[in-house]
Enzyme design. Structure first.
Site, short mmCIF file in Angstrom:
data_model
loop_
_atom_site.label_atom_id
_atom_site.label_comp_id
_atom_site.label_asym_id
_atom_site.label_seq_id
_atom_site.Cartn_x
_atom_site.Cartn_y
_atom_site.Cartn_z
N ASP A 196 -4.74 -10.56 -18.26
CA ASP A 196 -5.31 -9.73 -17.18
C ASP A 196 -6.64 -9.20 -17.66
O ASP A 196 -7.07 -9.53 -18.78
CB ASP A 196 -4.34 -8.60 -16.79
CG ASP A 196 -4.43 -8.29 -15.30
OD1 ASP A 196 -5.54 -7.98 -14.85
OD2 ASP A 196 -3.42 -8.38 -14.60
N HIS A 267 -8.89 -11.09 -12.12
CA HIS A 267 -8.16 -10.49 -13.26
C HIS A 267 -8.49 -11.22 -14.55
O HIS A 267 -7.61 -11.48 -15.37
CB HIS A 267 -6.65 -10.51 -12.99
CG HIS A 267 -6.20 -9.48 -12.00
ND1 HIS A 267 -6.12 -8.14 -12.30
CD2 HIS A 267 -5.85 -9.59 -10.70
CE1 HIS A 267 -5.71 -7.46 -11.23
NE2 HIS A 267 -5.54 -8.32 -10.23
N GLU A 334 -6.01 -10.64 -5.84
CA GLU A 334 -7.09 -9.65 -5.95
C GLU A 334 -8.37 -10.19 -6.58
O GLU A 334 -8.95 -9.54 -7.45
CB GLU A 334 -6.57 -8.44 -6.74
CG GLU A 334 -5.40 -7.76 -6.08
CD GLU A 334 -4.84 -6.59 -6.88
OE1 GLU A 334 -4.61 -5.53 -6.28
OE2 GLU A 334 -4.63 -6.74 -8.09
C1 ACM Z 1 -0.39 -7.46 -7.88
O1 ACM Z 1 0.25 -6.42 -7.89
N1 ACM Z 1 -1.72 -7.45 -7.94
C2 ACM Z 1 0.26 -8.75 -7.83
#
Ligand code: ACM
Length: 536
Positions: A196, A267, A334
């Site tokens: 991440d 991410h 995201e």
């Molecule tokens: C997430 O909570 N962004 C998968």
């Protein structure tokens, strides 16, 4: 009068037999309690019998280790399998116990205890149940297992729990403990969130800077976002490939498949700190993120260049060689599209490929990765954003922004794992006034317990695409094992009944009664569960 007496005696009988039912979690499909005089007593010299089939050894080892660790009892194994040995616990591979996948039947009665299943995994789940028939306190011999007869099998094939090791790193010994917790609850998938913005946690031999640079950040935000500053302390860690193999082996002995997650195209700040040339602003230096959240302006994303795809293919090749899982999680959530909007290369690619916009580009990105993963015989799982711009043909969807994505994917005949944040995010607070720092959302035990993974909107045929559900533990505010246990328990118990027990058997009041005994087991095991779970 006679009718009244008969009603009262029936009620009494029901009461007595009800009181004798063992407190098991997850609640089995069918169970009949025996009398206390029929309890199975373990005496010194009792033998665990497993068939000559070596596949039952992990179950025997698990039971033996448990009895040694918590009761200081040494049991021996034997490969003589007649299924009815006196003073013995027998595991029998029995092809007739095959009405349901992972099914087992168990008889615990006076002189014999027998677990039968058509599969080794069924025997293993029988062992998990058997352990719960013991008194949860260290007792010397004779040790009694409560007499009971059980037929049991799971409701869902996918029973998952996730752990984010990027925001905070958890070492191999805790990851193994975590896997034991999943096994105890008859879960069968561990989703290991390995990468991440805040740290890359898996050694990749071809790209060593991922861990040399990407596994470390120079500091961490203090307190709840936006926080009160940065602690300025270098923080990080990663698993070597040898460690990863060790964890995979450990999980396999517990019939748990580990699904590794390699996040893309968002991410990715840990990747871009190590290899800025893979970003949309290759000349600008980057840092592993130190502040929680998705910051469109700060967290760059992967550039969809050939260089990036080659890099990802090399990373995924090593990951797929390490993990036997048929499923690889590629993230997909995201991704800040502003970076592609501002990138001439990305805009050119959108034109060249005839894509609609940046959402189309994300879909193109995921399709390409899927093609590569499929070429190695594996299937991708992605967060529900992978639906945007068109779903990759064989992808499994993890529905987290509510159930909408999962419903849409099931209607398109894709497998779905339900993990809606309002019911399945165990990093949310358990009480309105939590005494610890947590994400500012609220998820009480009852809401987890009452979650129904198959949405009413789906037809029975569509509902079959709901493969199961999963609890997620994001670790922004979970910096150590004790906190992880506090957030996990007892919500993991609730999750296990959602996933394993028949829908018709789910009853929150009854669960809370059984939980009392489960918490005593946790005390025995030293698990630091939340003691305030009932306060809402
Ligand atoms: C997430 O909570 N962004 C998968």
């Amino acid at each position: 009068m006679r009718i009244l007496i008969s009603i009262i005696s029936t009620l009494l009988l029901f009461q007595i037999s009800y009181a004798q039912l063992p407190s098991l979690i997850p609640q089995p499909v069918e169970m009949k309690a025996g009398k206390a005089t029929e309890n199975f007593t373990l005496v010194n010299g009792s033998t665990v019998v497993f068939t000559s089939d070596n596949s039952l050894k992990p179950s025997a080892d698990f039971l033996i280790n448990h009895l040694k660790k918590y009761y200081n009892i040494d049991l021996k194994t034997s490969n003589i399998a007649d299924g009815n040995r006196k003073n013995a616990i027998s595991f029998v591979l029995d092809k007739t116990v095959n009405q349901y996948p992972e099914q087992y039947v168990m008889e615990v009665f006076s002189k014999t205890t027998t677990i039968r299943s058509a599969s080794a995994v069924g025997i293993f789940y029988g062992v998990q149940t058997l352990i719960q028939l013991l008194p949860p306190s260290a007792k010397p011999f004779p040790l009694q297992f409560q007499a009971v007869s059980i037929t049991d099998y799971p409701r869902f094939a996918y029973r998952g729990m996730h752990l984010d090791v990027s925001r905070h790193f958890f070492d191999v010994s805790f990851v193994k403990k975590y896997i034991d917790y999943l096994a105890m609850h008859k879960l069968n998938y561990f989703h290991w969130h390995l990468t991440d913005d805040h740290g890359w946690r898996i050694e990749i031999k071809k790209h060593p800077k991922l861990t040399a640079i990407g596994a470390w950040r120079d500091g961490t935000i203090i307190g709840l976002y936006p926080g009160t500053g940065n602690d300025g302390i270098r923080y990080g860690g990663y698993y070597t490939q040898e460690e990863v193999k060790e964890v995979i082996r450990y999980a396999a002995e517990r019939y748990i498949t580990i699904i590794p997650e390699i996040e893309m195209p968002g991410h990715s700040m840990a990747v871009l700190a190590a290899y800025p040339e893979l970003s949309t602003t290759p000349k600008l230096p980057k840092k592993v993120a130190e502040t929680w959240g998705i910051f469109n302006k700060f967290n760059n994303v992967l550039l969809p260049s050939e260089q990036t795809f080659s890099f990802l293919e090399e990373v995924l090749t090593e990951v797929m060689e390490l993990f036997p899982s048929p499923y690889i999680h590629i993230g997909g959530d995201e991704c800040s599209k502003i970076w592609w909007k501002q990138s001439a290369f990305s805009q050119q690619l959108i034109k060249e490929k005839g894509l609609k916009n940046e959402t189309g580009l994300q879909s193109y990105f995921i399709h390409r990765i899927e093609k590569f993963v499929n070429s190695k015989g594996k299937t991708i799982i992605g967060w529900d954003e992978i639906l945007d711009g068109g779903l990759a043909p064989n992808a499994v969807v993890m529905s987290w922004r509510g159930e909408k994505g999962g419903i849409a994917a099931a209607k398109q005949k894709h497998k779905v794992i339900m993990t809606p944040e309002n019911f399945m995010y165990f990093n949310h607070a358990q009480f309105l006034k939590d005494d610890s720092l947590t994400a500012a959302k609220f998820l009480p035990l009852a809401n987890v317990y009452n979650y129904e993974p198959v949405p009413a909107e789906l037809s029975p045929a569509e509902g079959k695409y709901i493969w199961g559900a999963q609890g997620n533990l994001w670790s922004e505010y979970i910096s150590n094992p004790a906190k992880a246990e506090y957030m996990l328990f007892p919500r993991l118990d609730a999750l296990s009944e959602v996933l394993w027990s028949p829908k018709t058997k789910r009853n929150f009041n009854n669960f809370q009664q059984r939980l009392k005994q489960q918490l005593k087991r946790y005390d025995q095991m030293g698990i630091k569960y939340s003691k305030r779970y009932w306060e809402n």
